[in-house]
Write a protein that holds these residues in place. Structure first.
Motif, PDB file in Angstrom:
ATOM      1  N   ARG A 170       0.845  -1.318  -0.134  1.00  6.37           N
ATOM      2  CA  ARG A 170       0.102  -0.027   0.043  1.00  6.37           C
ATOM      3  C   ARG A 170       1.071   1.665   0.137  1.00  6.37           C
ATOM      4  N   PRO A 173       4.220   0.006  -3.282  1.00  5.37           N
ATOM      5  CA  PRO A 173       4.015  -0.509  -4.665  1.00  5.37           C
ATOM      6  C   PRO A 173       4.977  -1.048  -4.979  1.00  5.37           C
ATOM      7  N   LEU A 239      -1.651   9.215   1.017  1.00  9.48           N
ATOM      8  CA  LEU A 239      -2.165   8.262   2.224  1.00  9.48           C
ATOM      9  C   LEU A 239      -2.432   9.385   3.488  1.00  9.48           C
TER      10      LEU A 239
END
Length: 312
Positions: A170, A173, A239
């Protein structure tokens, strides 16, 4: 809107000193990761006359969802003048210790290793007393390319592990937890006189036990120096922060790391991989190593590293 806790607030930089450093960088056409990755310590570092230089950029060939470096632009051909311009900046800024990093250049057969080599050699020629730290990408596991960088004899080889194994797909990657560990192990085996260093971010959903496992894995490949810092979301498209880790937890990780045998653990909310990197000079005086002229001939099997927690 997420409100940062008190311990993550930084003082505004002194504009005069920051401007002076930026003037040198712009004059020589150089990039810094301090600016490109929106580092929260840019004011303090620029005020101290230090910077982490970003070569072969600023466009990156990977799209890590935590990173603020541009991946949408097409990478440009390497600039043959960059090594000399970088060396001139080091000379003008009178740096005792310099950090040279890069974007990922997976478009190049050697991942940019030859450019690192040229930059290291140019700095040595222009400023022989400056210690050199390189913060390199994983080179897609090309250890012949790693040997090119090591042959130039950097004082510190830094490669960031970034996160725990469980979160790799996540957070990173296009990377590999296993590959990052092997890069550090290959460095130690090929050039044992070079100090190895890595860094991780926290606040992305990892547990205390998982952070300690990463530390165990890093010591299993004889990594010397570890930095641990709080992840901060650069923008809404990146993120999100899962947790703002309290300073006491960073202190606990620092104590645990020292018990494992790291030569140095720098752990705090505002720690970044090259934050206060100049402290490595004192570390080198405490734990001196004789620099070698030839790399060790070594080929480690893929099974040489077996981290306890597999990527998932």
């Amino acid at each position: 809107m997420v409100v940062k806790p008190e311990w993550l607030r930084v003082k505004a930089p002194q504009r005069e000193r920051v401007g002076s450093v930026k003037e040198i960088l712009r004059d020589l056409g150089l990039n810094t990761v301090c600016e490109e990755a929106s580092c929260p310590n840019i004011g303090e570092c620029f005020n101290n006359g230090t910077a982490t230089f970003l070569i072969m950029g600023p466009a990156c060939t990977r799209a890590c969802p935590y990173c603020d470096i541009d991946f949408e632009k097409k990478p440009k051909p390497l600039d043959p003048a960059e090594p000399e311009q970088l060396a001139e900046a080091v000379r003008r800024m009178r740096l005792n210790h310099v950090v040279v990093t890069s974007v990922n250049r997976d478009d190049l057969p050697d991942g940019g290793a030859a450019q690192f080599d040229r930059c290291i050699r140019a700095i040595r020629a222009a400023s022989p007393g400056t210690t050199i730290e390189v913060l390199i990408p994983d080179l897609c596991g090309n250890w012949d390319a790693l040997a090119i960088i090591l042959q130039a004899n950097p004082d510190v080889l830094n490669h960031n592990t970034e996160t725990i194994a469980r979160l790799y797909r996540r957070v990173r990657p296009q990377g590999s937890y296993q590959r990052s560990l092997e890069l550090l192990q290959q460095t130690r085996a090929r050039a044992p006189w070079v100090y190895t260093k890595t860094g991780i971010m926290v606040g992305l959903g990892e547990t205390d036990a998982e952070v300690r496992q990463v530390m165990d894995d890093l010591r299993s490949v004889d990594c010397d120096i570890l930095t641990i810092g709080q992840y901060l979301q650069p923008s809404q498209k990146h993120l999100g922060v899962v947790e703002f880790v309290r300073p006491e937890q960073f202190n606990a990780w620092s104590i645990y790391g020292e018990s494992l045998g790291f030569l140095q653990v720098v752990a705090s909310p505002l720690t970044r991989s090259s934050y206060h990197a100049e402290q490595v000079r004192a570390l080198m005086e405490r734990f001196p190593r004789e620099r070698g002229d030839r790399l060790q001939a070594v080929s480690l099997p893929q099974s040489a590293i077996k981290p306890s927690h597999a990527e998932s």
